[in-house]
Design an enzyme around this catalytic site. Structure first.
Site, PDB file in Angstrom:
ATOM      1  N   ASP A   7      -3.605   9.309  -5.163  1.00  7.63           N
ATOM      2  CA  ASP A   7      -2.980   9.062  -3.860  1.00  7.63           C
ATOM      3  C   ASP A   7      -2.591  10.411  -3.270  1.00  7.63           C
ATOM      4  OD1 ASP A   7      -1.733   7.701  -1.708  1.00  7.63           O
ATOM      5  OD2 ASP A   7       0.202   7.861  -2.701  1.00  7.63           O
ATOM      6  N   SER A   8      -2.256  10.390  -1.987  1.00  8.93           N
ATOM      7  CA  SER A   8      -1.756  11.600  -1.338  1.00  8.93           C
ATOM      8  C   SER A   8      -0.436  12.055  -1.971  1.00  8.93           C
ATOM      9  CB  SER A   8      -1.529  11.320   0.142  1.00  8.93           C
ATOM     10  OG  SER A   8      -0.697  10.182   0.284  1.00  8.93           O
ATOM     11  N   TYR A  39      -1.154  12.523   4.039  1.00 18.11           N
ATOM     12  CA  TYR A  39      -2.536  12.505   4.542  1.00 18.11           C
ATOM     13  C   TYR A  39      -2.600  11.811   5.906  1.00 18.11           C
ATOM     14  CZ  TYR A  39      -4.786  13.672  -0.008  1.00 18.11           C
ATOM     15  OH  TYR A  39      -5.230  14.268  -1.156  1.00 18.11           O
ATOM     16  N   GLY A  40      -1.607  10.957   6.150  1.00 19.74           N
ATOM     17  CA  GLY A  40      -1.662  10.031   7.285  1.00 19.74           C
ATOM     18  C   GLY A  40      -1.825  10.652   8.656  1.00 19.74           C
ATOM     19  N   CYS A  70      -4.756   5.383  -2.020  1.00 19.97           N
ATOM     20  CA  CYS A  70      -4.347   5.775  -0.668  1.00 19.97           C
ATOM     21  C   CYS A  70      -5.211   5.079   0.384  1.00 19.97           C
ATOM     22  CB  CYS A  70      -4.484   7.289  -0.553  1.00 19.97           C
ATOM     23  SG  CYS A  70      -4.010   7.928   1.046  1.00 19.97           S
ATOM     24  N   ASN A  71      -4.577   4.357   1.279  1.00 19.87           N
ATOM     25  CA  ASN A  71      -5.312   3.683   2.352  1.00 19.87           C
ATOM     26  C   ASN A  71      -5.949   4.679   3.302  1.00 19.87           C
ATOM     27  OD1 ASN A  71      -5.051   0.513   2.937  1.00 19.87           O
ATOM     28  ND2 ASN A  71      -3.418   1.203   1.597  1.00 19.87           N
ATOM     29  N   THR A  72      -5.234   5.776   3.543  1.00 13.79           N
ATOM     30  CA  THR A  72      -5.747   6.772   4.483  1.00 13.79           C
ATOM     31  C   THR A  72      -7.037   7.387   3.931  1.00 13.79           C
ATOM     32  OG1 THR A  72      -3.466   7.217   5.135  1.00 13.79           O
ATOM     33  CG2 THR A  72      -5.116   8.842   5.773  1.00 13.79           C
ATOM     34  N   GLU A 148      10.456   7.410   1.687  1.00 12.23           N
ATOM     35  CA  GLU A 148      10.574   8.544   0.763  1.00 12.23           C
ATOM     36  C   GLU A 148      12.008   9.061   0.693  1.00 12.23           C
ATOM     37  OE1 GLU A 148       7.472  11.416   1.173  1.00 12.23           O
ATOM     38  OE2 GLU A 148       6.133   9.956   0.233  1.00 12.23           O
ATOM     39  N   CYS A 178      -0.716   0.464   3.477  1.00 11.15           N
ATOM     40  CA  CYS A 178      -0.218   1.789   3.106  1.00 11.15           C
ATOM     41  C   CYS A 178       0.447   1.661   1.741  1.00 11.15           C
ATOM     42  CB  CYS A 178       0.785   2.270   4.159  1.00 11.15           C
ATOM     43  SG  CYS A 178       1.556   3.845   3.734  1.00 11.15           S
ATOM     44  N   THR A 179       0.242   2.684   0.927  1.00  9.42           N
ATOM     45  CA  THR A 179       0.796   2.674  -0.436  1.00  9.42           C
ATOM     46  C   THR A 179       2.293   2.367  -0.477  1.00  9.42           C
ATOM     47  OG1 THR A 179       0.973   5.061  -0.131  1.00  9.42           O
ATOM     48  CG2 THR A 179      -0.808   4.264  -1.549  1.00  9.42           C
ATOM     49  N   HIS A 180       3.041   2.906   0.505  1.00  8.52           N
ATOM     50  CA  HIS A 180       4.498   2.864   0.428  1.00  8.52           C
ATOM     51  C   HIS A 180       5.132   1.542   0.882  1.00  8.52           C
ATOM     52  CE1 HIS A 180       3.795   7.093   0.109  1.00  8.52           C
ATOM     53  NE2 HIS A 180       5.059   7.444   0.252  1.00  8.52           N
TER      54      HIS A 180
HETATM   55  N1  DGL Z   1      -0.779   7.218   0.849  1.00 11.42           N
HETATM   56  C1  DGL Z   1      -0.845   7.071   2.274  1.00 11.42           C
HETATM   57  C2  DGL Z   1      -1.548   5.765   2.629  1.00 11.42           C
HETATM   58  O1  DGL Z   1      -1.610   4.841   1.837  1.00 11.42           O
HETATM   59  C3  DGL Z   1       0.525   7.116   2.903  1.00 11.42           C
HETATM   60  C4  DGL Z   1       1.225   8.458   2.802  1.00 11.42           C
HETATM   61  C5  DGL Z   1       0.485   9.572   3.511  1.00 11.42           C
HETATM   62  O2  DGL Z   1       0.426   9.597   4.758  1.00 11.42           O
HETATM   63  O3  DGL Z   1      -0.051  10.430   2.814  1.00 11.42           O
HETATM   64  O4  DGL Z   1      -2.069   5.646   3.716  1.00 11.42           O
END
Ligand code: DGL
Length: 255
Positions: A7-8, A39-40, A70-72, A148, A178-180
């Site tokens: 993940d990011s 990453y977003g 990571c979705n991004t 976060e 999104c992961t979070h």
């Molecule tokens: N991990 C990113 C996602 O799932 C979210 C955090 C980021 O922007 O890096 O899209």
């Protein structure tokens, strides 16, 4: 068989935790790219270069399956992951979610929330519209920093949710892309309860975890290793929030 989950940052530890809950013997290699978080709001080209190195690193550590939590990165850089993984199979965060919408007819309109880059890519909208769903997608970039910061119940988080979710009012299903976001699922439920709307919530992390477990052999040794490209102490508390146990991260080469 070891699965390399990346993940990011730390959010993907939630996917790893779900994997562990479903399969306590799963062998997990985790890489959080905390040096380049988030990453977003980065360009696809930049993200592609990071994920190439991370994938190569995890394969060199013995990963026989790569999972992009990571979705991004899954939205705009999956080809780079395939490239770097070579013959190692790759799972992304998008496919299990889209398959869930295919296997089960969810009530619509469907709302999708994620980072700027995920939403701008249109990947969920295109896939869900192809399945005949009406979709309302929205970038909700303030949610990651609020989560976060640990402000799960903070008025600022409730205000951000009010502002964002009122822009996609009328939806009947909401995909947390999104992961979070699963960490604030109770607050999202509370919002819908408050406005008197019945909305079913799905999260991509749980769906990806199920897919990972389907691809793992039934036996393992329960190995877990976590690399962070910037093992800054600030990230350690955060890591525990996602993993729900103390973590001893190993400094990783920066992607
Ligand atoms: N991990 C990113 C996602 O799932 C979210 C955090 C980021 O922007 O890096 O899209």
């Amino acid at each position: 068989m070891r699965v390399g989950i990346f993940d990011s940052g730390l959010g993907g530890l939630l996917t790893a935790r779900y994997v562990r809950a479903l399969h306590p013997q799963a062998d997990i290699l985790y890489y959080g790219d905390t040096a380049h978080l988030p990453y977003g709001d980065k360009s696809p080209a930049q993200i592609q270069s990071y994920v190439r190195s991370i994938t190569a690193f995890l394969c060199a550590q013995g990963a026989e399956l790569i999972a992009v939590a990571c979705n991004t990165a899954s939205s705009v850089a999956i080809e780079a992951v395939y490239d770097a993984a070579g013959t190692v199979p790759v799972l992304d965060a998008i496919t299990p979610a889209v398959r869930a919408f295919q296997l089960h007819r969810y009530a619509e309109p469907v709302g999708v929330i994620g980072t700027y880059t995920t939403i701008r890519s249109g990947i969920y909208r295109t896939a869900l519209e192809k399945l005949g769903y009406s979709v309302q997608d929205l970038a909700t970039p303030l949610l990651v920093p609020l989560i976060e910061e640990g402000w799960l119940e903070h008025p600022a988080t409730h205000a951000a949710l009010d502002t964002y979710l009122s822009q996609i009012s009328g939806i009947q299903t909401l995909l947390l892309a999104c992961t979070h976001y699963p960490l604030i699922e109770p607050q999202i439920h509370a919002y819908y309860q408050h406005v008197g709307q019945k909305v079913e919530i799905l999260n991509t992390a749980a769906l990806l975890a199920e897919e990972i477990v389907r691809n793992l052999p039934p036996r393992g040794s329960g190995f877990f290793s976590c690399w962070l490209s910037d093992p800054n102490p600030r990230f350690l508390a955060l890591a525990e929030r996602f993993w729900e146990a103390p973590i001893l991260p190993i400094p990783a080469p920066i992607a």
